[in-house]
Motif scaffolding. Structure first.
Motif, PDB file in Angstrom:
ATOM      1  N   GLU A   1      -7.298  20.942  41.129  1.00 54.46           N
ATOM      2  CA  GLU A   1      -8.031  20.907  42.388  1.00 54.46           C
ATOM      3  C   GLU A   1      -7.845  22.210  43.146  1.00 54.46           C
ATOM      4  N   THR A   2      -8.854  22.564  43.944  1.00 53.61           N
ATOM      5  CA  THR A   2      -8.745  23.690  44.868  1.00 53.61           C
ATOM      6  C   THR A   2      -8.721  23.146  46.283  1.00 53.61           C
ATOM      7  N   PHE A   3      -7.581  23.338  46.943  1.00 53.90           N
ATOM      8  CA  PHE A   3      -7.434  22.938  48.343  1.00 53.90           C
ATOM      9  C   PHE A   3      -7.457  24.211  49.172  1.00 53.90           C
ATOM     10  N   ALA A   4      -8.313  24.257  50.180  1.00 50.39           N
ATOM     11  CA  ALA A   4      -8.468  25.454  51.004  1.00 50.39           C
ATOM     12  C   ALA A   4      -7.855  25.250  52.382  1.00 50.39           C
TER      13      ALA A   4
ATOM     14  N   ILE B   1     -15.769  37.178  41.650  1.00 45.73           N
ATOM     15  CA  ILE B   1     -14.362  36.776  41.632  1.00 45.73           C
ATOM     16  C   ILE B   1     -14.232  35.271  41.833  1.00 45.73           C
ATOM     17  N   LEU B   2     -15.029  34.706  42.725  1.00 44.94           N
ATOM     18  CA  LEU B   2     -14.980  33.261  42.958  1.00 44.94           C
ATOM     19  C   LEU B   2     -15.423  32.495  41.709  1.00 44.94           C
TER      20      LEU B   2
ATOM     21  N   LEU C   1     -15.734  30.939  55.600  1.00 46.92           N
ATOM     22  CA  LEU C   1     -16.117  29.572  55.259  1.00 46.92           C
ATOM     23  C   LEU C   1     -17.152  29.496  54.147  1.00 46.92           C
ATOM     24  N   SER C   2     -17.956  30.541  53.960  1.00 53.54           N
ATOM     25  CA  SER C   2     -18.946  30.505  52.883  1.00 53.54           C
ATOM     26  C   SER C   2     -18.265  30.500  51.519  1.00 53.54           C
ATOM     27  N   SER C   3     -17.198  31.286  51.359  1.00 61.52           N
ATOM     28  CA  SER C   3     -16.472  31.281  50.086  1.00 61.52           C
ATOM     29  C   SER C   3     -15.692  29.987  49.911  1.00 61.52           C
ATOM     30  N   VAL C   4     -15.196  29.434  51.005  1.00 60.52           N
ATOM     31  CA  VAL C   4     -14.459  28.171  50.950  1.00 60.52           C
ATOM     32  C   VAL C   4     -15.371  27.053  50.445  1.00 60.52           C
ATOM     33  N   ARG C   5     -16.585  27.023  50.948  1.00 58.71           N
ATOM     34  CA  ARG C   5     -17.506  25.965  50.515  1.00 58.71           C
ATOM     35  C   ARG C   5     -17.870  26.119  49.041  1.00 58.71           C
ATOM     36  N   GLN C   6     -17.913  27.336  48.556  1.00 54.82           N
ATOM     37  CA  GLN C   6     -18.292  27.577  47.159  1.00 54.82           C
ATOM     38  C   GLN C   6     -17.218  27.131  46.179  1.00 54.82           C
TER      39      GLN C   6
ATOM     40  N   ILE D   1      -2.652  21.502  61.458  1.00 55.56           N
ATOM     41  CA  ILE D   1      -3.880  21.097  60.764  1.00 55.56           C
ATOM     42  C   ILE D   1      -4.618  20.131  61.682  1.00 55.56           C
ATOM     43  N   VAL D   2      -5.842  20.520  62.085  1.00 57.06           N
ATOM     44  CA  VAL D   2      -6.596  19.705  63.040  1.00 57.06           C
ATOM     45  C   VAL D   2      -7.646  18.841  62.357  1.00 57.06           C
ATOM     46  N   GLU D   3      -8.015  19.206  61.105  1.00 60.81           N
ATOM     47  CA  GLU D   3      -8.985  18.392  60.364  1.00 60.81           C
ATOM     48  C   GLU D   3      -8.803  18.654  58.877  1.00 60.81           C
ATOM     49  N   MET D   4      -9.020  17.612  58.091  1.00 60.63           N
ATOM     50  CA  MET D   4      -8.865  17.718  56.640  1.00 60.63           C
ATOM     51  C   MET D   4      -9.812  16.724  55.980  1.00 60.63           C
ATOM     52  N   ALA D   5     -10.596  17.208  55.009  1.00 58.30           N
ATOM     53  CA  ALA D   5     -11.583  16.332  54.365  1.00 58.30           C
ATOM     54  C   ALA D   5     -12.103  16.973  53.093  1.00 58.30           C
ATOM     55  N   ASN D   6     -12.883  16.211  52.330  1.00 54.94           N
ATOM     56  CA  ASN D   6     -13.608  16.780  51.205  1.00 54.94           C
ATOM     57  C   ASN D   6     -14.552  17.864  51.725  1.00 54.94           C
ATOM     58  N   THR D   7     -14.802  18.869  50.905  1.00 50.12           N
ATOM     59  CA  THR D   7     -15.549  20.042  51.368  1.00 50.12           C
ATOM     60  C   THR D   7     -16.926  19.681  51.918  1.00 50.12           C
ATOM     61  N   ASP D   8     -17.711  18.936  51.149  1.00 44.68           N
ATOM     62  CA  ASP D   8     -19.065  18.603  51.601  1.00 44.68           C
ATOM     63  C   ASP D   8     -19.038  17.769  52.873  1.00 44.68           C
ATOM     64  N   ASP D   9     -18.112  16.828  52.946  1.00 47.10           N
ATOM     65  CA  ASP D   9     -18.009  15.970  54.126  1.00 47.10           C
ATOM     66  C   ASP D   9     -17.646  16.784  55.355  1.00 47.10           C
ATOM     67  N   LEU D  10     -16.719  17.735  55.194  1.00 46.46           N
ATOM     68  CA  LEU D  10     -16.288  18.526  56.338  1.00 46.46           C
ATOM     69  C   LEU D  10     -17.395  19.448  56.837  1.00 46.46           C
ATOM     70  N   PHE D  11     -18.128  20.074  55.911  1.00 45.89           N
ATOM     71  CA  PHE D  11     -19.187  20.998  56.331  1.00 45.89           C
ATOM     72  C   PHE D  11     -20.416  20.263  56.862  1.00 45.89           C
ATOM     73  N   ASP D  12     -20.734  19.112  56.278  1.00 47.44           N
ATOM     74  CA  ASP D  12     -21.928  18.377  56.698  1.00 47.44           C
ATOM     75  C   ASP D  12     -21.677  17.514  57.928  1.00 47.44           C
ATOM     76  N   HIS D  13     -20.439  17.023  58.067  1.00 44.64           N
ATOM     77  CA  HIS D  13     -20.134  16.131  59.193  1.00 44.64           C
ATOM     78  C   HIS D  13     -18.759  16.469  59.790  1.00 44.64           C
ATOM     79  N   PRO D  14     -18.600  17.655  60.399  1.00 45.07           N
ATOM     80  CA  PRO D  14     -17.313  17.989  61.022  1.00 45.07           C
ATOM     81  C   PRO D  14     -17.028  17.061  62.194  1.00 45.07           C
ATOM     82  N   LEU D  15     -15.772  16.692  62.366  1.00 42.04           N
ATOM     83  CA  LEU D  15     -15.386  15.782  63.439  1.00 42.04           C
ATOM     84  C   LEU D  15     -14.622  16.488  64.559  1.00 42.04           C
ATOM     85  N   HIS D  16     -13.980  17.604  64.244  1.00 42.41           N
ATOM     86  CA  HIS D  16     -13.226  18.332  65.271  1.00 42.41           C
ATOM     87  C   HIS D  16     -14.108  19.429  65.858  1.00 42.41           C
TER      88      HIS D  16
END
Length: 330
Positions: free
Chosen positions: A46-49, A201-202, A223-228, A241-256
């Motif tokens: 897994e890649t955790f960012a 490189i990514l 954040l563009s490289s993080v999403r990739q 750490i103020v928010e943590m989630a799956n990548t798509d969920d965090l970018f599509d539906h941020p809560l913080h």
């Protein structure tokens, strides 16, 4: 700890003391809250960012995981074993064995390679330290690593100044792979590279993960490289750490609100795109004297009285989606 988790960070804290100037009468006057009670896990393959503004504690977290600096409190587990306790009790051979499993790719490919050494010497140096490759196979292994990162055999006889930034970063990746690690921390590995080279490189890191089964901690403010590249993301602000989630969920539906501000600050090459919805006020507070309650509340557009009085805890509000906010986005 379940077998699918490779790395587990538990309530990790790192404070750096601040002293008055002077040699004889040096006195501690405070502490820098670099990392303040953070927890997360990184699964196998897994890649955790970790993302956030400069100075939020991302690189300090990486150094703590690798035991390059000692924590104030908390623990890091690697394959179920406490890293700090193992290093304290281990002999030199056992420490080297653990170092082989965890490697680091540095941010600056120009400064992390010795200009006096050829690429062959740079990549083969770990072989002499760890003694895991027979001498008769050393040259073949160096050539194999070069091909693995997209370079040619003849590059082995050149010096770092003869390469571009992207090629140098490939050399750094080959050096990290030389000891056959299971876990790699990539500390802003593409921040000093051109945009076109970043994608290469990514893609290389993603291919290596797929083919070798590596796990990554990817650190970046881009954040563009993080999403990739990432599977899950942790957003840091002032050591928390103020928010943590799956990548798509965090970018599509941020809560913080801070996460949303970061996402909306990413430039979009479209003149018809609407202006930012959130513009953060003020500057990042000093880590020597962080705000009470929620550390983001002085800059938050939705802050209320409780935000400055009581610190919110990181809670799971949706499956796999954690946020530390009293008034999260819907």
């Amino acid at each position: 700890m379940s077998s699918e988790n490779l790395v587990e960070v538990r309530k990790l804290v790192k404070y750096f003391p601040v002293y008055t100037r002077g040699v004889l009468l040096k006195k501690q006057v405070g502490v820098i809250h670099a990392v303040d009670n953070i927890s997360f896990v990184i699964k196998r393959k897994e890649t955790f960012a970790l993302v956030g503004e400069s100075g939020c504690g991302k690189t300090t977290t990486a150094r703590l995981i690798l035991n390059l600096i000692e924590p104030t409190s908390g623990e890091v587990l690697f394959e179920g074993e406490n890293v700090y306790e193992k290093f304290k009790s281990a002999n030199k051979k056992e420490k080297l064995a653990l170092r082989r499993k965890m490697q680091l790719i540095f941010q600056n490919p120009y400064g992390s390679l010795d200009p006096r050494m050829t690429v062959f010497d740079i990549i083969s140096e770990p072989f002499f330290i760890h003694k895991h490759v027979p001498k008769e196979k050393l040259k073949d292994r160096v050539y194999e690593l070069l091909q693995l990162v997209g370079l040619e055999e003849y590059h082995a006889e050149r010096y770092p100044h003869e390469f571009s930034g992207g090629q140098r970063q490939r050399i750094c990746i080959a050096r990290a792979l030389a000891v056959e690690p299971e876990f790699i921390i990539a500390d802003e590995p593409v921040s000093s590279l051109d945009v076109s080279i970043r994608a290469q490189i990514l893609n290389l890191l993603a291919d290596l993960q797929k083919n070798i089964g590596l796990s990554y901690l990817y650190i970046s403010h881009d954040l563009s490289s993080v999403r990739q590249i990432s599977h899950r993301v942790g957003v840091m602000y002032l050591g928390k750490i103020v928010e943590m989630a799956n990548t798509d969920d965090l970018f599509d539906h941020p809560l913080h609100h801070y996460t949303q501000a970061l996402i909306e600050a990413v430039p979009i090459p479209d003149p018809k795109t609407k202006a930012l919805k959130i513009i953060l006020r003020g500057e990042v507070p000093s880590p020597i004297n962080p705000p009470s309650g929620c550390r983001f509340h002085p800059r938050c557009p939705k802050a209320q009285k409780i935000c400055g009085e009581k610190e919110p805890t990181l809670e799971e509000v949706k499956k796999g989606h954690f946020v530390a906010c009293y008034f999260p986005l819907s």
